[in-house]
Design a protein around this motif. Structure first.
Motif, PDB file in Angstrom:
ATOM      1  N   TYR A 228      15.476  43.498 119.419  1.00  0.00           N
ATOM      2  CA  TYR A 228      14.785  44.000 120.612  1.00  0.00           C
ATOM      3  C   TYR A 228      15.479  43.491 121.881  1.00  0.00           C
ATOM      4  O   TYR A 228      15.798  44.266 122.786  1.00  0.00           O
ATOM      5  CB  TYR A 228      13.329  43.543 120.602  1.00  0.00           C
TER       6      TYR A 228
ATOM      7  N   LEU B 239      18.504  42.347 122.211  1.00  0.00           N
ATOM      8  CA  LEU B 239      19.846  42.920 122.274  1.00  0.00           C
ATOM      9  C   LEU B 239      19.812  44.385 122.720  1.00  0.00           C
ATOM     10  O   LEU B 239      20.685  44.840 123.468  1.00  0.00           O
ATOM     11  CB  LEU B 239      20.488  42.806 120.894  1.00  0.00           C
ATOM     12  N   THR B 240      18.807  45.119 122.260  1.00  0.00           N
ATOM     13  CA  THR B 240      18.665  46.519 122.665  1.00  0.00           C
ATOM     14  C   THR B 240      18.659  46.631 124.185  1.00  0.00           C
ATOM     15  O   THR B 240      19.377  47.460 124.765  1.00  0.00           O
ATOM     16  CB  THR B 240      17.343  47.105 122.127  1.00  0.00           C
ATOM     17  N   TYR B 241      17.876  45.778 124.835  1.00  0.00           N
ATOM     18  CA  TYR B 241      17.742  45.900 126.285  1.00  0.00           C
ATOM     19  C   TYR B 241      18.873  45.205 127.051  1.00  0.00           C
ATOM     20  O   TYR B 241      19.198  45.608 128.171  1.00  0.00           O
ATOM     21  CB  TYR B 241      16.337  45.481 126.724  1.00  0.00           C
TER      22      TYR B 241
ATOM     23  N   LEU C 288      22.001  45.401 125.925  1.00  0.00           N
ATOM     24  CA  LEU C 288      23.063  46.416 125.829  1.00  0.00           C
ATOM     25  C   LEU C 288      22.715  47.659 126.644  1.00  0.00           C
ATOM     26  O   LEU C 288      23.595  48.265 127.264  1.00  0.00           O
ATOM     27  CB  LEU C 288      23.308  46.787 124.363  1.00  0.00           C
ATOM     28  N   ALA C 289      21.434  48.056 126.646  1.00  0.00           N
ATOM     29  CA  ALA C 289      21.028  49.215 127.446  1.00  0.00           C
ATOM     30  C   ALA C 289      21.425  48.979 128.900  1.00  0.00           C
ATOM     31  O   ALA C 289      21.843  49.897 129.603  1.00  0.00           O
ATOM     32  CB  ALA C 289      19.522  49.437 127.335  1.00  0.00           C
TER      33      ALA C 289
END
Lengths: 304, 304
Positions: free
Chosen positions: A94, A96-98, A100-101
Motif C-alpha cells: 500500500y 509503495l503504491t502511493y 510510486l504513484a
C-alpha cells in the motif's frame, strides 16, 4: 473439549478453513453460549458479546487494532491476542503504491493521455529518497525492508527497541521534530494509544519539507485532522494519503473529502485475509491446549 | 590525446560531469570534426553525424536501444557500446507502479473518492501472482528480483542463458504459448531485433488469461498493434500498459489513444539519467585507453 465462537462477517470461511485443519478437541459454535471459552473475531462484534460469555478464557482478534476492547468498563479477565505478522507485505504494498504513484506521476500521466498529449519529461525514482517511519514494530520493519530494497534512506521513530537493521537512523522521545526535518515521505504506522493521540499535529506538519507526502496507515487518532486540512490547504506539505480516520466510515460532511492533494482510501491498506488469520488462530490454539504462552498477546495497559 | 564529441540535448550536463572526473588525455568537442575518435550520445543524433566522422573508433550510446544505428546502409567500422545496468531499478519501479495500481485499484478508488463513496471491499496483493518476463537480460533479472521480493511466481522466456536465479521457470524457443498460459502479468523487455519483431501477436494475446495485464517496456516493434487493439476491445485481456510504440511520439490519430483499458506513457519508464550514463562512459574510457575490451559492446548482427 474447548468451544470456539466465531464472530465475523466471514464466519463461514473461517469455519471452513479452521475445520479442515482438524484442531483437536475443538467444537465450533456461531452464537454466544456459557460453554464458550475461546472467541475468534472482529473486535467491534466481540465487544458486544463479552458480557454474555462468563467462561471466556482467550480472545483472538482478527484485526491488528483492538481499540473496541480497551474500554475500561469492559471485562479484562481473559487473554487477548491480536493479528500480527501477516500485514507487513500488504502495508508495504500500500505504502509503495502511493510512493510510486507520486514519483511516476500516474494521475498526471493519465490526464495527459486523455488529452492525447505526449510528454516525455523525466519522472522520479525512489532511489535516495528519505522515508520516515512513525512506529517500527513488525509492520514498520517490513516497510523499512521494502524501502531499503529500493535504495531509500530510512528513519525510524519508536518508543520500543531498535530491532530493525533496515532502519538507517533511529529517533526517540523528544527528537520527533529532528526526525521529521528533511523527509520526502512520512508514514504513520503507530497503534492507537494515549501516547500517540494527535502526534501528527501542526508542529510536526510544519517540521516537514514542503514537498513531503504524509501517509497514514496506523490509526486515525494519531492525526490532528484540522491541522492536516490546514497544512494541505496552505501547501505546507505536498500531499497526504489516508487509509484511517478518527471516524470510519468518514462522514459525508467531513472536510477531508474536499481537501486539496488528499487521497482517501477506506481502511483497506492491509485487509485481514481469512487464510492468514486462521493460520494465526490454529498456531495459537496448539499453544493454548499445551498450556504455553500465546503469540501476539495484547497488554491491556499499553493497548497493543 | 583522444577527442570526444557529445551529441545529446543534455550535452552541458554530460560535459560537466565528465569534465569533473578529469579523464586523462581527453578533449571534449561539441561539433563533428575529423579529429573525433570517440562519440557519446543519443543514437538518433549519432546516426546523422556518422558520415562526417572519418576517424571514429568508439561510440557510447546513452540509450539501451541502438536501432537507429543498425541500418545496414550505415558504417559499422567502429566499436558500439550501449547503456546497461542502470535501467534495472527504474524499469522495475515502472512495472511495479502499474502492477500495484492495478492490484490496489487506485484509479477506481480515486473515482470513489470524488463521489464521496466509502467502499471497504478488499483489494489484491502481488503475493502469489504469476509474472512472465519476455526477455531476461540484466533488466529482466532486476524485474525478476523485484517480483520475488513480493512473493510472485516468475516465468522467463529467453533466447539466452538462464542466468537469473530469481526466475522460477524458464521457457525457450517453441514454448512461447506454454509460457503465456496462466500468467497474471506479461512484461515485454525484449530488445528490437528481427527475431522479436511482432512477437506479441494475436496468438500470444489469445494464449493469455482474460484477466491478464500486458506491460511493454521493451520496444514498440515487438507488438502487433492492431492485434493488441482487438484483444483489448474484445476483452481478451484485461488491460495493457505501453511505454514504447512503433512510432514515437505516438501519432495523434493512432487508435491506441482511444482503446479501452489501455494506459499510455511516453517512453519514460527508464530515463537515461546523465549521472548514470556518464559513469558508464568514464568506466569504458579507462578500458579504452588501456586497450582493454569495453563493457556493454553491441553486436551489429544481433542488434543488441
Amino acid at each position: 473439549m474447548h468451544t470456539l465462537l466465531i464472530l465475523s462477517s466471514e464466519q463461514k470461511t473461517y469455519r471452513s478453513i479452521i475445520g479442515s485443519a482438524n484442531p483437536p478437541d475443538l467444537k465450533i459454535i456461531s452464537e454466544p453460549s456459557d460453554e464458550c471459552d475461546i472467541l475468534l473475531g472482529d473486535p467491534s462484534l466481540i465487544r458486544r458479546a463479552l458480557a454474555s460469555l462468563p467462561n471466556l478464557k482467550w480472545v483472538q482478534s482478527i484485526w491488528a487494532g483492538v481499540e473496541p476492547l480497551m474500554d475500561p468498563a469492559l471485562k479484562r479477565d481473559y487473554i487477548l491476542t491480536n493479528a500480527r505478522g501477516v500485514f507487513g507485505q500488504l502495508m508495504s504494498e500500500y505504502v509503495l503504491t502511493y510512493l510510486l504513484a507520486r514519483e511516476r506521476k500516474i494521475f498526471h500521466l493519465r490526464q495527459l493521455q486523455t488529452e492525447k498529449q505526449w510528454d516525455d519529461s523525466n519522472n522520479g525514482t525512489l532511489r535516495s529518497r528519505t522515508i520516515g517511519l512513525l512506529g517500527v514494530g513488525s509492520i514498520g520493519a517490513d516497510v523499512a525492508r521494502m524501502a531499503k530494497f529500493f535504495g531509500m534512506t530510512v528513519r525510524g521513530y519508536t518508543h520500543s527497541r531498535e530491532e530493525s537493521a533496515d532502519v538507517d537512523e533511529y529517533f526517540h522521545g523528544d527528537s520527533l521534530m529532528e526526525f521529521a526535518g528533511g523527509l520526502d515521505y512520512l508514514v504513520n504506522i503507530l497503534p492507537s494509544t494515549k501516547a500517540t493521540h494527535g502526534i501528527i499535529n501542526a508542529d510536526l506538519l510544519n517540521a516537514l519539507p514542503n514537498h513531503a507526502l504524509f501517509i497514514n496507515v496506523g490509526r486515525g487518532s494519531a492525526v490532528d485532522e484540522s491541522a492536516l486540512v490546514e497544512a494541505l490547504t496552505q501547501n505546507k506539505i505536498a500531499g497526504a494519503v489516508l487509509d484511517v480516520f478518527q471516524q470510519e466510515p468518514l462522514p459525508k460532511d467531513h472536510p477531508f473529502w474536499e481537501t486539496p492533494n488528499l487521497t482517501i482510501t477506506f481502511h483497506t491498506a492491509a485487509p485481514s485475509l481469512p487464510e492468514d488469520i486462521a493460520g494465526i488462530f490454529i498456531e495459537n490454539y496448539r499453544l493454548y491446549i499445551e498450556g504455553k504462552p500465546l503469540k501476539y498477546r495484547v497488554d491491556f495497559e499499553k493497548g497493543y
